[in-house]
Design an enzyme around this catalytic site. Structure first.
Site: not given
Length: 471
Positions: A27-31
């Site tokens: 995952h990244c910051a939002t996804r």
């Protein structure tokens, strides 16, 4: 709350074809980024109907599910707890590099190189805007002073803030290129610094006719490469490859000494005598084409860029514009491209806001409202993939709104002092004077308002909810 997130994670696992169809998840910051084995097993409608999902799309080997900051971390934890194989973002990036056609791979590489250096360029742009603000005669008059009263030391201090990043831009680019292509980043930094060594004729001074280039072998002009991007990029790429090649052939006992020595010796010679002159000419030709488009009369550049930029964002190749913006700022200190793409981004937010206010669906409202706010802060993926593109017409209306806002900005030759921040945060790039700031506000209002009105009148109705589900 944890039980709810666990249920969401399980529903998403089922929607992407079960655990057996998942290679890895990160995952990244939002996804949430899910590497799937067979994308045909993904049930798109089922995934998008899951609670807290703000949009989902497949891109370059990854199924990316937008949850938003904070939420994505909790869903990821439940995903792993349910047995999904985890991986780091770097591992997924390596796998993703193999996906897509050659052009997409090249553009992703550009993104990998230029995205890490953008934060310092953003800071530099803000420094430029703030310097313009605090040195305005009207602002200084409020404090009982004038521009003539500013000390030389203060102006020197502001120059240190605004000029450093672009003066040593080749060092930043070469460092990042070495990092991406597997070389030693510190060698990249030194190679880039060599390209702007103060003993070389300054590129800006040569361009203004205040200095002459050095002539090697009687016909090869050699100058510093202050503000250049492409020569440093090519030198970084070839230098990293050369270093890796040397490390495989130099004895381990001599590697620490010989490999850096030979890499720097060969690359600085090649960069100054061959790479620099050739790719400076290529860079000049590319920028001449970019400038031609940006200077099209009657606001045509705004219609094109403002109207089509978000279409390019969908393809994932929009990182190529980083190169243009960086070079525009390095050449002239100003960036006309920012206002045009800002119009396209604000328009996506306007269309999503219209959907949020018009729909009676509580779930769609809960998705569209935060998506529009995200767009107004410069991030359009939730609005595009979660709302506008799903129903198609809002996206089309947003493109018209972006073209309208871009048209206005181009008519008035609106320019930013930096890059990479847009819409509300982007206003900081225009505070260097009152008129550009007002023109920037009007640009956003036109783009947002046009997209909102068109979407409200022609672009969305709740009938589309059932039509999309049926499709």
């Amino acid at each position: 709350m944890s039980e709810e997130n666990k249920q969401i994670a399980q529903e998403l696992i089922d929607a992407v074809g079960g655990l057996e169809n998942i290679s890895s998840v990160a995952h990244c910051a939002t996804r949430l980024r899910i590497m799937v084995k067979d994308k045909e097993k993904i049930d798109q409608n089922r995934a998008e109907d899951i609670d807290k999902v703000k949009g989902a799309y497949y891109n370059a080997g990854q199924y990316q599910v937008i949850f938003g900051t904070g939420t994505v971390n909790r869903i990821y934890e439940q995903f792993i707890a349910l047995g999904a194989p985890e991986s780091t973002k770097s591992e997924q990036k390596e796998e993703t590099k193999k996906q897509g056609n050659k052009f997409q791979q090249i553009i992703r590489t550009f993104g990998d190189i230029f995205v890490p250096i953008i934060p310092v360029l953003v800071a530099t742009g803000l420094f430029m805007g703030l310097r313009g603000l605090v040195t305005q005669e009207e602002i200084l008059a409020l404090f009982g002073t004038s521009p003539d009263a500013l000390s030389d030391n203060f102006m020197l201090y502001t120059q240190v803030l605004t000029d450093t990043a672009f003066a040593f831009l080749p060092a930043l680019v070469a460092w990042s290129a070495f990092r991406v292509f597997g070389g030693s980043p510190v060698i990249g930094i030194v190679l880039g610094l060599m390209l702007v060594n103060p003993e070389l004729p300054n590129a800006y001074a040569v361009g203004e006719g205040e200095a002459d280039p050095l002539m090697f072998l009687g016909f090869i002009p050699v100058v510093g490469y202050q503000g250049s991007v492409l020569p440093a990029f090519i030198a970084g790429f070839l230098g990293a490859k050369l270093e890796k090649w040397l490390r495989q052939r130099v004895a381990e006992s001599l590697d620490l000494i010989l490999t850096p020595f030979l890499t720097l010796l060969i690359m600085i010679t090649g960069a100054l005598l061959v790479i620099g002159p050739i790719f400076s000419a290529v860079e000049a030709a590319i920028m001449a084409g970019t400038t031609f488009v940006l200077q099209l009369p009657f606001g045509l550049s705004g219609l094109l860029v403002g109207g089509l930029h978000q279409v390019i964002v969908i393809t994932g190749v929009h990182h190529i514009f980083n190169l243009f913006e960086i070079q525009l700022l390095a050449d002239d200190g100003m960036n006309p491209f920012n206002a045009l793409i800002t119009a396209g981004i604000a328009a996506q937010g306007g269309a999503a806001l219209a959907v949020a206010l018009k729909t009676r669906s509580k779930k769609l409202k809960a998705l569209a409202f935060p998506s529009s706010i995200s767009a107004f802060l410069g991030i359009t993926e939730p609005a595009i993939f979660g709302v506008n593109l799903r129903y198609i017409k809002p996206f089309a209306m947003a493109l018209i709104g972006g073209a309208a806002g871009g048209f206005f900005a181009a008519l008035f030759n609106l320019e930013a002092s930096g890059m990479a921040i847009t819409v509300i945060p982007g206003s900081l790039l225009y505070v260097y004077d009152f008129v550009p700031l007002m023109l920037y506000v009007i640009t956003n209002v036109i783009a947002l308002g046009t997209a909102f009105v068109l979407t409200w009148m022609f672009g969305f109705s709740d009938k589309m909810l059932e039509e999309v589900k049926t499709e």
